[in-house]
Design a protein around this motif. Structure first.
Motif, PDB file in Angstrom:
ATOM      1  N   ASP A  91     -49.475 -14.712  66.497  1.00  0.00           N
ATOM      2  CA  ASP A  91     -50.664 -16.070  66.967  1.00  0.00           C
ATOM      3  C   ASP A  91     -50.845 -15.178  68.386  1.00  0.00           C
ATOM      4  N   LEU A  92     -49.977 -14.726  69.247  1.00  0.00           N
ATOM      5  CA  LEU A  92     -50.088 -14.734  70.552  1.00  0.00           C
ATOM      6  C   LEU A  92     -50.242 -13.354  71.174  1.00  0.00           C
ATOM      7  N   SER A  93     -50.904 -13.510  72.493  1.00  0.00           N
ATOM      8  CA  SER A  93     -51.104 -11.997  72.616  1.00  0.00           C
ATOM      9  C   SER A  93     -49.701 -11.107  73.414  1.00  0.00           C
ATOM     10  N   ASP A  94     -49.990 -10.382  73.870  1.00  0.00           N
ATOM     11  CA  ASP A  94     -48.367  -9.661  73.881  1.00  0.00           C
ATOM     12  C   ASP A  94     -47.863 -10.016  75.446  1.00  0.00           C
ATOM     13  N   ALA A  95     -48.755 -10.165  76.300  1.00  0.00           N
ATOM     14  CA  ALA A  95     -48.102 -10.907  78.073  1.00  0.00           C
ATOM     15  C   ALA A  95     -47.767 -12.549  77.606  1.00  0.00           C
ATOM     16  N   ASP A  96     -48.478 -13.104  76.333  1.00  0.00           N
ATOM     17  CA  ASP A  96     -47.776 -14.962  76.571  1.00  0.00           C
ATOM     18  C   ASP A  96     -46.719 -14.818  75.078  1.00  0.00           C
ATOM     19  N   ARG A  97     -46.907 -13.651  74.485  1.00  0.00           N
ATOM     20  CA  ARG A  97     -44.978 -13.325  73.391  1.00  0.00           C
ATOM     21  C   ARG A  97     -44.009 -12.936  74.428  1.00  0.00           C
ATOM     22  N   MET A  98     -44.465 -12.481  75.951  1.00  0.00           N
ATOM     23  CA  MET A  98     -42.989 -11.790  76.619  1.00  0.00           C
ATOM     24  C   MET A  98     -42.638 -13.078  77.170  1.00  0.00           C
ATOM     25  N   ALA A 131     -48.349 -19.879  75.387  1.00  0.00           N
ATOM     26  CA  ALA A 131     -47.642 -19.219  74.135  1.00  0.00           C
ATOM     27  C   ALA A 131     -47.078 -21.203  73.783  1.00  0.00           C
ATOM     28  N   CYS A 132     -46.850 -21.994  74.558  1.00  0.00           N
ATOM     29  CA  CYS A 132     -46.602 -22.934  74.108  1.00  0.00           C
ATOM     30  C   CYS A 132     -46.832 -23.434  72.618  1.00  0.00           C
ATOM     31  N   PRO A 133     -45.814 -24.131  71.473  1.00  0.00           N
ATOM     32  CA  PRO A 133     -47.023 -24.693  70.380  1.00  0.00           C
ATOM     33  C   PRO A 133     -47.720 -25.411  71.048  1.00  0.00           C
ATOM     34  N   ARG A 134     -48.463 -25.790  70.194  1.00  0.00           N
ATOM     35  CA  ARG A 134     -49.829 -26.604  69.648  1.00  0.00           C
ATOM     36  C   ARG A 134     -49.624 -27.683  68.289  1.00  0.00           C
ATOM     37  N   ASP A 135     -50.057 -28.779  68.530  1.00  0.00           N
ATOM     38  CA  ASP A 135     -50.085 -29.769  67.042  1.00  0.00           C
ATOM     39  C   ASP A 135     -51.352 -29.979  67.333  1.00  0.00           C
ATOM     40  N   ASP A 136     -51.659 -30.975  66.373  1.00  0.00           N
ATOM     41  CA  ASP A 136     -53.225 -30.526  65.135  1.00  0.00           C
ATOM     42  C   ASP A 136     -54.095 -30.977  66.722  1.00  0.00           C
ATOM     43  N   GLN A 143     -41.863 -31.615  69.866  1.00  0.00           N
ATOM     44  CA  GLN A 143     -40.742 -31.234  68.369  1.00  0.00           C
ATOM     45  C   GLN A 143     -41.218 -28.972  68.220  1.00  0.00           C
ATOM     46  N   GLY A 144     -42.170 -29.245  68.378  1.00  0.00           N
ATOM     47  CA  GLY A 144     -42.559 -27.333  67.563  1.00  0.00           C
ATOM     48  C   GLY A 144     -42.137 -26.611  69.137  1.00  0.00           C
ATOM     49  N   TRP A 145     -41.906 -26.749  70.277  1.00  0.00           N
ATOM     50  CA  TRP A 145     -41.172 -26.235  71.437  1.00  0.00           C
ATOM     51  C   TRP A 145     -39.456 -26.370  70.926  1.00  0.00           C
ATOM     52  N   ARG A 146     -39.194 -27.158  69.840  1.00  0.00           N
ATOM     53  CA  ARG A 146     -37.466 -27.362  70.383  1.00  0.00           C
ATOM     54  C   ARG A 146     -36.930 -26.156  68.798  1.00  0.00           C
ATOM     55  N   ASP A 147     -38.577 -26.627  67.956  1.00  0.00           N
ATOM     56  CA  ASP A 147     -37.806 -25.887  66.730  1.00  0.00           C
ATOM     57  C   ASP A 147     -37.841 -24.048  66.708  1.00  0.00           C
ATOM     58  N   LEU A 148     -39.070 -24.052  66.862  1.00  0.00           N
ATOM     59  CA  LEU A 148     -38.975 -22.705  68.304  1.00  0.00           C
ATOM     60  C   LEU A 148     -37.532 -21.329  68.589  1.00  0.00           C
ATOM     61  N   ALA A 149     -37.642 -22.247  69.845  1.00  0.00           N
ATOM     62  CA  ALA A 149     -36.270 -22.276  70.579  1.00  0.00           C
ATOM     63  C   ALA A 149     -34.928 -22.287  70.109  1.00  0.00           C
ATOM     64  N   GLU A 150     -34.954 -22.958  68.943  1.00  0.00           N
ATOM     65  CA  GLU A 150     -33.898 -23.194  68.824  1.00  0.00           C
ATOM     66  C   GLU A 150     -33.938 -22.111  66.373  1.00  0.00           C
TER      67      GLU A 150
END
Length: 353
Positions: A91-98, A131-136, A143-150
């Motif tokens: 769901d991220l743009s190309d620049a944000d994903r990079m 690009a940082c994960p967001r909550d509801d 926690q979403g950032w830590r899960d994504l990094a792992e």
């Protein structure tokens, strides 16, 4: 790296440390494994020339800048697919994903990541924030950032040995190229396979492929352990130990045996004496000591000379027990003790009792 011959050696060691992170970043950026490897191969080919012209301290930024600017990574592949635990990247743009992958997959700080994307730090922070994960509620989710990094780190650890071997061959082919012989040590003269000089080869020389390893000569057979020399050395050591023990025993026997004296007074052979010769000398009597030391000398050398020279202190020391008891006793007992000291001896004994 001033010498061109030293560049392939250091370049191979540098790329060996970043190629795993590079291929994962390329794959997750475009969403397709084959396209990511194509982008990595193009970056390796361009980085070879970059490394020969730049100092080694600039290599990390140069490598990630070339990889981030690779054409296959500028946008996601039409058939892009991401793992389930990394579906946030879709769901991220190309620049944000990079920006996110330069932090999580490449492990770069803000300065190096911004330089790799050719933007300033403010623009990089803005891309990383998007690009940082967001909550509801739309707020950053730690926690979403830590899960994504792992999940990214798990993807790095999950590379198969076959794929790592493929990356190694890709690095040797594209980076080392025709200079492969500069990093492959030449075989020693004893290990090389020599052709007979009487039959010269008439076949034309054919260049071997760049990714073909140089032939290795047959290994020398292992030399057998010299058991014969070991046994001979052991026998010699045992013989020397026996000779030393025999000599030591003889020396001890000679020193411990008593000597005898012949009739003429000359020392004779070793043996037991018939009668032991003992010299007896009488000790001096007490009168001799009294002649040398008088009464004054006895007082001066007395162990309690200081106490003898202080009659008051000697008298006080003799009453030390009573005084200590008097000091520790209650007031009524002190009064009785004072009366006992002032009374005649017999009455004092009655008071004490």
């Amino acid at each position: 790296m001033n010498s061109p011959a030293d560049v392939p050696v250091a370049l191979s060691a540098f790329l060996r440390g970043v190629e795993r992170r590079g291929v994962v970043l390329a794959e997750l950026q475009c969403g397709r494994r084959e396209t990511g490897e194509i982008a990595l191969a193009a970056s390796l080919r361009a980085f070879r020339q970059y490394a020969s012209d730049q100092p080694m301290a600039q290599w990390p930024r140069g490598f990630w800048s070339l990889l981030a600017a690779a054409p296959p990574l500028r946008q996601a592949h039409p058939e892009a697919r991401w793992p389930q635990d990394l579906d946030w990247l879709a769901d991220l743009s190309d620049a944000d994903r990079m920006a996110l992958l330069l932090r999580l997959a490449a492990g770069l700080d803000e300065d190096d990541a911004a330089a790799a994307m050719d933007v300033d730090q403010a623009a990089y922070r803005a891309a990383l924030t998007r690009a940082c994960p967001r909550d509801d509620a739309g707020q950053p989710d730690p926690q979403g950032w830590r899960d994504l990094a792992e999940a990214v780190q798990q993807h790095l650890r999950a590379l198969s040995p076959e794929r790592l071997a493929h990356l190694s061959r890709l690095r040797e082919t594209l980076v080392l190229g025709t200079d492969r012989r500069a990093v492959v040590p030449e075989p020693e003269a004893g290990d090389a396979v020599r052709a007979p000089s009487s039959t010269p080869s008439t076949a034309p020389a054919v260049d071997a492929p760049a990714n073909t390893r140089a032939p290795v000569g047959p290994r020398k057979p292992a030399k057998p352990f010299p058991w014969t020399l070991a046994v001979v050395a052991l026998v010699v050591l045992c013989a020397l130990a026996a000779v030393g023990a025999w000599w030591w025993h003889g020396q001890q026997s000679r020193l411990s045996a008593p000597a005898t004296v012949q009739a003429d007074g000359a020392p004779g052979a070793q043996g037991l004496a018939d009668e032991a010769q003992v010299k007896v000398e009488a000790l001096s009597s007490d009168n001799d000591a009294a002649a040398r030391f008088d009464a004054a000398q006895g007082v001066l050398t007395h162990p309690d000379f200081d106490l003898l020279m202080d009659p008051q202190g000697q008298a006080l020391s003799q009453r030390a027990g009573l005084l200590a008891w008097y000091a520790a006793a209650p007031q009524d007992r002190q009064r009785d003790a004072a009366q006992a000291l002032a009374a005649p001896p017999q009455e004092a004994m009655d008071v004490v009792q």
